[in-house]
Write an enzyme that holds these catalytic residues in place. Structure first.
Site, PDB file in Angstrom:
ATOM      1  CE1 TYR A  42     -80.974  77.522  93.360  1.00 30.72           C
ATOM      2  CE2 TYR A  42     -81.576  75.802  91.796  1.00 30.72           C
ATOM      3  CZ  TYR A  42     -80.693  76.780  92.226  1.00 30.72           C
ATOM      4  OH  TYR A  42     -79.547  77.023  91.517  1.00 30.72           O
ATOM      5  CB  SER A  64     -80.482  76.623  87.840  1.00 27.14           C
ATOM      6  OG  SER A  64     -80.265  75.274  88.200  1.00 27.14           O
TER       7      SER A  64
HETATM    8  N1  LIG Z   1     -73.437  76.273  92.109  1.00 30.24           N
HETATM    9  C1  LIG Z   1     -74.235  75.647  91.249  1.00 30.24           C
HETATM   10  O1  LIG Z   1     -74.162  74.424  91.033  1.00 30.24           O
HETATM   11  C2  LIG Z   1     -75.264  76.407  90.479  1.00 30.24           C
HETATM   12  C3  LIG Z   1     -75.849  75.778  89.369  1.00 30.24           C
HETATM   13  C4  LIG Z   1     -76.817  76.470  88.653  1.00 30.24           C
HETATM   14  C5  LIG Z   1     -77.164  77.755  89.019  1.00 30.24           C
HETATM   15  N2  LIG Z   1     -76.575  78.346  90.093  1.00 30.24           N
HETATM   16  C6  LIG Z   1     -77.009  79.688  90.439  1.00 30.24           C
HETATM   17  O2  LIG Z   1     -75.908  80.571  90.379  1.00 30.24           O
HETATM   18  C7  LIG Z   1     -76.088  81.636  91.314  1.00 30.24           C
HETATM   19  C8  LIG Z   1     -74.833  81.770  92.167  1.00 30.24           C
HETATM   20  O3  LIG Z   1     -74.632  80.546  92.849  1.00 30.24           O
HETATM   21  P1  LIG Z   1     -73.246  80.159  93.525  1.00 30.24           P
HETATM   22  O4  LIG Z   1     -73.171  78.684  93.426  1.00 30.24           O
HETATM   23  O5  LIG Z   1     -72.134  80.987  92.997  1.00 30.24           O
HETATM   24  O6  LIG Z   1     -73.582  80.531  95.050  1.00 30.24           O
HETATM   25  P2  LIG Z   1     -72.701  81.130  96.249  1.00 30.24           P
HETATM   26  O7  LIG Z   1     -73.385  80.699  97.488  1.00 30.24           O
HETATM   27  O8  LIG Z   1     -71.262  80.793  96.060  1.00 30.24           O
HETATM   28  O9  LIG Z   1     -72.895  82.703  96.036  1.00 30.24           O
HETATM   29  C9  LIG Z   1     -74.155  83.309  96.152  1.00 30.24           C
HETATM   30  C10 LIG Z   1     -73.958  84.745  96.592  1.00 30.24           C
HETATM   31  O10 LIG Z   1     -75.264  85.369  96.692  1.00 30.24           O
HETATM   32  C11 LIG Z   1     -75.235  86.221  97.824  1.00 30.24           C
HETATM   33  N3  LIG Z   1     -76.574  86.474  98.354  1.00 30.24           N
HETATM   34  C12 LIG Z   1     -77.433  85.556  98.884  1.00 30.24           C
HETATM   35  N4  LIG Z   1     -78.522  86.177  99.367  1.00 30.24           N
HETATM   36  C13 LIG Z   1     -78.363  87.511  99.121  1.00 30.24           C
HETATM   37  C14 LIG Z   1     -79.149  88.663  99.395  1.00 30.24           C
HETATM   38  N5  LIG Z   1     -80.323  88.577 100.048  1.00 30.24           N
HETATM   39  N6  LIG Z   1     -78.690  89.869  98.991  1.00 30.24           N
HETATM   40  C15 LIG Z   1     -77.491  89.977  98.367  1.00 30.24           C
HETATM   41  N7  LIG Z   1     -76.694  88.926  98.084  1.00 30.24           N
HETATM   42  C16 LIG Z   1     -77.126  87.705  98.469  1.00 30.24           C
HETATM   43  C17 LIG Z   1     -74.405  85.444  98.844  1.00 30.24           C
HETATM   44  O11 LIG Z   1     -73.934  86.294  99.877  1.00 30.24           O
HETATM   45  C18 LIG Z   1     -73.297  84.860  97.971  1.00 30.24           C
HETATM   46  O12 LIG Z   1     -72.156  85.710  97.908  1.00 30.24           O
HETATM   47  C19 LIG Z   1     -77.352  81.303  92.108  1.00 30.24           C
HETATM   48  O13 LIG Z   1     -78.456  82.015  91.593  1.00 30.24           O
HETATM   49  C20 LIG Z   1     -77.530  79.824  91.863  1.00 30.24           C
HETATM   50  O14 LIG Z   1     -78.863  79.428  91.957  1.00 30.24           O
HETATM   51  C21 LIG Z   1     -75.628  77.708  90.830  1.00 30.24           C
END
Ligand SMILES: NC(=O)c1ccc[n+]([C@@H]2O[C@H](COP(=O)([O-])OP(=O)(O)OC[C@H]3O[C@@H](n4cnc5c(N)ncnc54)[C@H](O)[C@@H]3O)[C@@H](O)[C@H]2O)c1
Length: 252
Positions: A147, A134
């Site tokens: 986080y 991130s």
């Molecule tokens: N959305 C953003 O703005 C953003 C920006 C930078 C980084 N990220 C990172 O990208 C990654 C994905 O984020 P996203 O926005 O697609 O989130 P999201 O909530 O759409 O998807 C996250 C997925 O992780 C799964 N998950 C959570 N806990 C779990 C566990 N204990 N075991 C197995 N699966 C588990 C959830 O079920 C979900 O399907 C994360 O690591 C997040 O920190 C997101």
């Protein structure tokens, strides 16, 4: 002779939603064999195998690697991506949520790297470890102690793996996006509205997009495009680094 789809195999975690789903879709369309791992196995990830596992546990991470090896006989790429966010001032930050954030965002990538390492070393074109970190691996925001700390840790893990993997053909790079249009961000809008005591519209304008020089959300498919690039030969030159796609956030 093997078909292209039998040629390279990947594990992608957090594959049911948001960025993980987009990465799975992109890798499948590029001809990869993919194991998508999330809390529940699903049957709508076209062209991918799926596994239900809790990645906050050692057993869950071990099962992810074992299942990929059983299904494909190899692992060329690991994309640790599963995660969640918790927004709270530090004085109120629940200790259990801190532990869970560290487990899913930092310990799971470490365990996946550890368990998959022998397979990554054997990958004929060089193993790749590409966690979705991130912009919060590089900069902090208030109310996100767990986080931000975990994401900074992922960058440390990637640097360490890059040094250990250099002589073994394994590369590691952390994709560092700013805000991406996914359910995780949609939930934060509601949580931030509560933490700041303002409306959700104001959260988007004044909180979510404040650090962006470019005032738009990134699309999940754009993150998947960057992961796909990092799997190319030129992508192997990015190792031990953040691959920052932050809409100008850290230029300030
Ligand atoms: N959305 C953003 O703005 C953003 C920006 C930078 C980084 N990220 C990172 O990208 C990654 C994905 O984020 P996203 O926005 O697609 O989130 P999201 O909530 O759409 O998807 C996250 C997925 O992780 C799964 N998950 C959570 N806990 C779990 C566990 N204990 N075991 C197995 N699966 C588990 C959830 O079920 C979900 O399907 C994360 O690591 C997040 O920190 C997101």
């Amino acid at each position: 002779m093997s078909t292209p789809s039998e040629d390279r195999a990947a594990i992608v975690t957090g594959s049911t939603s948001g960025i993980g789903r987009a990465v799975v879709d992109r890798l499948v369309s590029d001809g990869w064999q993919v194991l998508g791992v999330d809390l529940e196995a699903v049957d709508d990830l076209k062209g991918a195998e799926t596994l239900g596992a809790d990645l906050t546990t050692r057993e869950g991470n071990r099962a992810a690697v074992d299942t990929a090896l059983e299904a494909f006989g190899r692992i060329d790429l690991v994309v640790p991506n599963a995660g969640f966010q918790h927004v709270s001032p530090v004085a109120d930050f629940p200790e259990d949520r801190w532990d869970a954030l560290l487990q899913i965002l930092l310990t799971s990538p470490f365990l996946l790297a550890k368990y998959a390492w022998p397979a990554l070393v054997e990958a004929p074109r060089g193993g790749r470890f590409i966690p979705i970190a991130s912009a919060h691996a590089l900069a902090a925001s208030p109310f996100k102690a767990g986080y931000v700390s975990a994401k900074h840790g992922v960058l440390g893990l990637v640097k360490t793996l890059a040094l250990e993997g250099a002589a073994q053909g394994v590369t590691a790079a952390a994709v560092c996006p700013a805000y991406v249009r996914t359910p995780l961000v949609e939930k934060q809008i509601a949580d931030q509205a509560k933490a700041h005591g303002i409306s959700e519209d104001r959260v988007i304008e004044e909180v979510i997009l404040t650090p962006h020089a470019v005032k738009r959300l990134i699309e999940p498919s754009e993150v998947a495009d960057v992961v796909a690039f990092l799997t190319t030969p030129a992508g192997s030159t990015f190792t031990g680094v953040p691959v920052t796609m932050d809409m100008g956030w850290t230029a300030r």
